[in-house]
Write a protein that holds these residues in place. Structure first.
Motif, PDB file in Angstrom:
ATOM      1  N   MET A 133       0.836  -1.209   0.000  1.00 39.41           N
ATOM      2  CA  MET A 133       0.000   0.000   0.000  1.00 39.41           C
ATOM      3  C   MET A 133       0.870   1.258   0.000  1.00 39.41           C
ATOM      4  SD  MET A 133      -2.987  -1.113  -0.331  1.00 39.41           S
ATOM      5  CE  MET A 133      -4.070   0.243   0.026  1.00 39.41           C
ATOM      6  N   GLU A 134       1.961   1.247   0.762  1.00 32.10           N
ATOM      7  CA  GLU A 134       2.869   2.390   0.781  1.00 32.10           C
ATOM      8  C   GLU A 134       3.464   2.624  -0.602  1.00 32.10           C
ATOM      9  OE1 GLU A 134       5.900   2.007   3.768  1.00 32.10           O
ATOM     10  OE2 GLU A 134       4.433   1.732   5.364  1.00 32.10           O
ATOM     11  N   LYS A 135       3.926   1.563  -1.241  1.00 35.37           N
ATOM     12  CA  LYS A 135       4.514   1.680  -2.580  1.00 35.37           C
ATOM     13  C   LYS A 135       3.469   2.147  -3.579  1.00 35.37           C
ATOM     14  CE  LYS A 135       8.489   0.184  -1.261  1.00 35.37           C
ATOM     15  NZ  LYS A 135       9.551   1.109  -0.989  1.00 35.37           N
ATOM     16  N   ARG A 136       2.271   1.655  -3.432  1.00 36.14           N
ATOM     17  CA  ARG A 136       1.176   2.059  -4.328  1.00 36.14           C
ATOM     18  C   ARG A 136       0.928   3.558  -4.216  1.00 36.14           C
ATOM     19  NH1 ARG A 136      -5.018   0.135  -3.599  1.00 36.14           N
ATOM     20  NH2 ARG A 136      -5.871   1.281  -5.343  1.00 36.14           N
ATOM     21  N   GLU A 137       0.903   4.068  -2.999  1.00 40.72           N
ATOM     22  CA  GLU A 137       0.695   5.502  -2.796  1.00 40.72           C
ATOM     23  C   GLU A 137       1.850   6.320  -3.373  1.00 40.72           C
ATOM     24  OE1 GLU A 137      -2.072   7.045  -1.702  1.00 40.72           O
ATOM     25  OE2 GLU A 137      -2.932   5.028  -1.709  1.00 40.72           O
ATOM     26  N   MET A 138       3.066   5.806  -3.240  1.00 41.63           N
ATOM     27  CA  MET A 138       4.224   6.509  -3.787  1.00 41.63           C
ATOM     28  C   MET A 138       4.146   6.569  -5.321  1.00 41.63           C
ATOM     29  SD  MET A 138       7.278   5.008  -1.362  1.00 41.63           S
ATOM     30  CE  MET A 138       8.587   5.749  -2.304  1.00 41.63           C
ATOM     31  N   VAL A 139       3.773   5.469  -5.944  1.00 41.38           N
ATOM     32  CA  VAL A 139       3.650   5.435  -7.404  1.00 41.38           C
ATOM     33  C   VAL A 139       2.531   6.368  -7.846  1.00 41.38           C
ATOM     34  CG1 VAL A 139       3.007   3.964  -9.349  1.00 41.38           C
ATOM     35  CG2 VAL A 139       4.654   3.146  -7.667  1.00 41.38           C
ATOM     36  N   LYS A 140       1.439   6.339  -7.117  1.00 42.38           N
ATOM     37  CA  LYS A 140       0.303   7.206  -7.439  1.00 42.38           C
ATOM     38  C   LYS A 140       0.715   8.685  -7.374  1.00 42.38           C
ATOM     39  CE  LYS A 140      -4.543   6.881  -6.252  1.00 42.38           C
ATOM     40  NZ  LYS A 140      -5.480   6.484  -5.194  1.00 42.38           N
ATOM     41  N   ALA A 141       1.448   9.041  -6.327  1.00 42.99           N
ATOM     42  CA  ALA A 141       1.912  10.426  -6.181  1.00 42.99           C
ATOM     43  C   ALA A 141       2.886  10.787  -7.301  1.00 42.99           C
ATOM     44  CB  ALA A 141       2.578  10.616  -4.828  1.00 42.99           C
ATOM     45  N   ALA A 142       3.759   9.861  -7.684  1.00 39.86           N
ATOM     46  CA  ALA A 142       4.713  10.127  -8.763  1.00 39.86           C
ATOM     47  C   ALA A 142       3.987  10.317 -10.086  1.00 39.86           C
ATOM     48  CB  ALA A 142       5.718   8.985  -8.861  1.00 39.86           C
ATOM     49  N   VAL A 143       2.968   9.522 -10.360  1.00 41.56           N
ATOM     50  CA  VAL A 143       2.194   9.657 -11.591  1.00 41.56           C
ATOM     51  C   VAL A 143       1.484  11.009 -11.614  1.00 41.56           C
ATOM     52  CG1 VAL A 143       0.187   8.759 -12.848  1.00 41.56           C
ATOM     53  CG2 VAL A 143       1.942   7.187 -12.002  1.00 41.56           C
ATOM     54  N   GLU A 144       0.889  11.386 -10.499  1.00 42.23           N
ATOM     55  CA  GLU A 144       0.206  12.680 -10.422  1.00 42.23           C
ATOM     56  C   GLU A 144       1.186  13.838 -10.638  1.00 42.23           C
ATOM     57  OE1 GLU A 144      -3.057  13.388 -10.289  1.00 42.23           O
ATOM     58  OE2 GLU A 144      -3.324  11.219 -10.506  1.00 42.23           O
ATOM     59  N   ALA A 145       2.372  13.731 -10.034  1.00 38.69           N
ATOM     60  CA  ALA A 145       3.383  14.777 -10.213  1.00 38.69           C
ATOM     61  C   ALA A 145       3.822  14.840 -11.672  1.00 38.69           C
ATOM     62  CB  ALA A 145       4.585  14.503  -9.312  1.00 38.69           C
ATOM     63  N   GLY A 146       3.961  13.692 -12.317  1.00 37.55           N
ATOM     64  CA  GLY A 146       4.331  13.654 -13.733  1.00 37.55           C
ATOM     65  C   GLY A 146       3.257  14.278 -14.607  1.00 37.55           C
ATOM     66  N   LYS A 147       1.997  13.975 -14.323  1.00 39.64           N
ATOM     67  CA  LYS A 147       0.891  14.574 -15.083  1.00 39.64           C
ATOM     68  C   LYS A 147       0.883  16.090 -14.933  1.00 39.64           C
ATOM     69  CE  LYS A 147      -2.385  10.729 -14.989  1.00 39.64           C
ATOM     70  NZ  LYS A 147      -3.689  10.277 -14.460  1.00 39.64           N
ATOM     71  N   LYS A 148       1.081  16.547 -13.698  1.00 38.57           N
ATOM     72  CA  LYS A 148       1.073  17.991 -13.434  1.00 38.57           C
ATOM     73  C   LYS A 148       2.222  18.672 -14.179  1.00 38.57           C
ATOM     74  CE  LYS A 148       1.134  21.321  -9.678  1.00 38.57           C
ATOM     75  NZ  LYS A 148       1.241  21.530  -8.244  1.00 38.57           N
ATOM     76  N   ALA A 149       3.412  18.059 -14.127  1.00 42.77           N
ATOM     77  CA  ALA A 149       4.563  18.638 -14.819  1.00 42.77           C
ATOM     78  C   ALA A 149       4.324  18.668 -16.328  1.00 42.77           C
ATOM     79  CB  ALA A 149       5.815  17.837 -14.505  1.00 42.77           C
ATOM     80  N   MET A 150       3.714  17.634 -16.863  1.00 42.50           N
ATOM     81  CA  MET A 150       3.433  17.586 -18.293  1.00 42.50           C
ATOM     82  C   MET A 150       2.431  18.672 -18.688  1.00 42.50           C
ATOM     83  SD  MET A 150       2.325  14.292 -20.598  1.00 42.50           S
ATOM     84  CE  MET A 150       0.705  14.133 -19.890  1.00 42.50           C
ATOM     85  N   GLU A 151       1.403  18.856 -17.863  1.00 41.41           N
ATOM     86  CA  GLU A 151       0.417  19.903 -18.145  1.00 41.41           C
ATOM     87  C   GLU A 151       1.055  21.287 -18.090  1.00 41.41           C
ATOM     88  OE1 GLU A 151      -2.935  19.401 -15.531  1.00 41.41           O
ATOM     89  OE2 GLU A 151      -3.325  17.381 -16.298  1.00 41.41           O
ATOM     90  N   GLU A 152       1.970  21.512 -17.128  1.00 41.34           N
ATOM     91  CA  GLU A 152       2.660  22.799 -17.030  1.00 41.34           C
ATOM     92  C   GLU A 152       3.513  23.042 -18.267  1.00 41.34           C
ATOM     93  OE1 GLU A 152       4.838  22.746 -13.359  1.00 41.34           O
ATOM     94  OE2 GLU A 152       3.018  22.902 -12.140  1.00 41.34           O
ATOM     95  N   GLU A 153       4.196  22.018 -18.736  1.00 38.33           N
ATOM     96  CA  GLU A 153       5.028  22.150 -19.937  1.00 38.33           C
ATOM     97  C   GLU A 153       4.165  22.404 -21.166  1.00 38.33           C
ATOM     98  OE1 GLU A 153       8.386  22.356 -20.435  1.00 38.33           O
ATOM     99  OE2 GLU A 153       8.401  22.497 -18.246  1.00 38.33           O
ATOM    100  N   ARG A 154       3.025  21.759 -21.257  1.00 35.49           N
ATOM    101  CA  ARG A 154       2.111  22.007 -22.376  1.00 35.49           C
ATOM    102  C   ARG A 154       1.619  23.446 -22.346  1.00 35.49           C
ATOM    103  NH1 ARG A 154      -1.733  16.648 -22.494  1.00 35.49           N
ATOM    104  NH2 ARG A 154      -0.223  15.279 -23.502  1.00 35.49           N
ATOM    105  N   GLY A 155       1.326  23.912 -21.126  1.00 36.48           N
ATOM    106  CA  GLY A 155       0.865  25.295 -20.984  1.00 36.48           C
ATOM    107  C   GLY A 155       1.964  26.276 -21.408  1.00 36.48           C
ATOM    108  N   LYS A 156       3.193  26.050 -21.023  1.00 33.08           N
ATOM    109  CA  LYS A 156       4.304  26.910 -21.429  1.00 33.08           C
ATOM    110  C   LYS A 156       4.497  26.862 -22.946  1.00 33.08           C
ATOM    111  CE  LYS A 156       7.050  26.336 -17.232  1.00 33.08           C
ATOM    112  NZ  LYS A 156       8.309  25.775 -16.692  1.00 33.08           N
ATOM    113  N   HIS A 157       4.398  25.668 -23.497  1.00 28.41           N
ATOM    114  CA  HIS A 157       4.605  25.492 -24.927  1.00 28.41           C
ATOM    115  C   HIS A 157       3.488  26.163 -25.701  1.00 28.41           C
ATOM    116  CE1 HIS A 157       6.095  23.711 -28.583  1.00 28.41           C
ATOM    117  NE2 HIS A 157       4.906  23.151 -28.823  1.00 28.41           N
TER     118      HIS A 157
END
Length: 105
Positions: free
Chosen positions: A77-101
């Motif tokens: 469960m701990e690892k699952r939450e860590m992966v989930k948080a990493a995926v969310e952070a990746g999505k957010k970073a991708m959206e920010e880069e799309r917005g800049k682009h």
């Protein structure tokens, strides 16, 4: 995980010791100069005692297995939450880069 292997190895050694003691005790009773009825009674007592010890060891082993399963579940469960948080952070970073682009074009 190596700790689990060590604890199961100790359990195996303990089980072998108890089984050896039971066999040795049974042979000693058979070789002792006693009446047949007394020998049978002592063998029955020894068998009952061994059965109780094995039952206790089985319950203890079950408790260790349940504990290991629960610890594994918690770690998963701990690892699952860590992966989930990493995926969310990746999505957010991708959206920010799309917005800049999008702003620069």
């Amino acid at each position: 995980m190596s700790e689990e292997c060590r604890s199961s190895g100790v359990g195996g050694i303990l089980l072998a010791f108890i089984a050896g003691a039971a066999v040795g005790g049974g042979l000693a009773l058979l070789a002792a100069p006693r009446s047949g009825e007394e020998t049978r009674h002592r063998l029955t007592d020894l068998a009952d005692e061994t059965r109780e010890k094995l039952h206790e060891m089985t319950e203890e082993a079950e408790a260790h297995v349940r504990e290991a399963i629960e610890e594994g579940r918690e770690a998963l469960m701990e690892k699952r939450e860590m992966v989930k948080a990493a995926v969310e952070a990746g999505k957010k970073a991708m959206e920010e880069e799309r917005g800049k682009h999008a702003k620069s074009t």
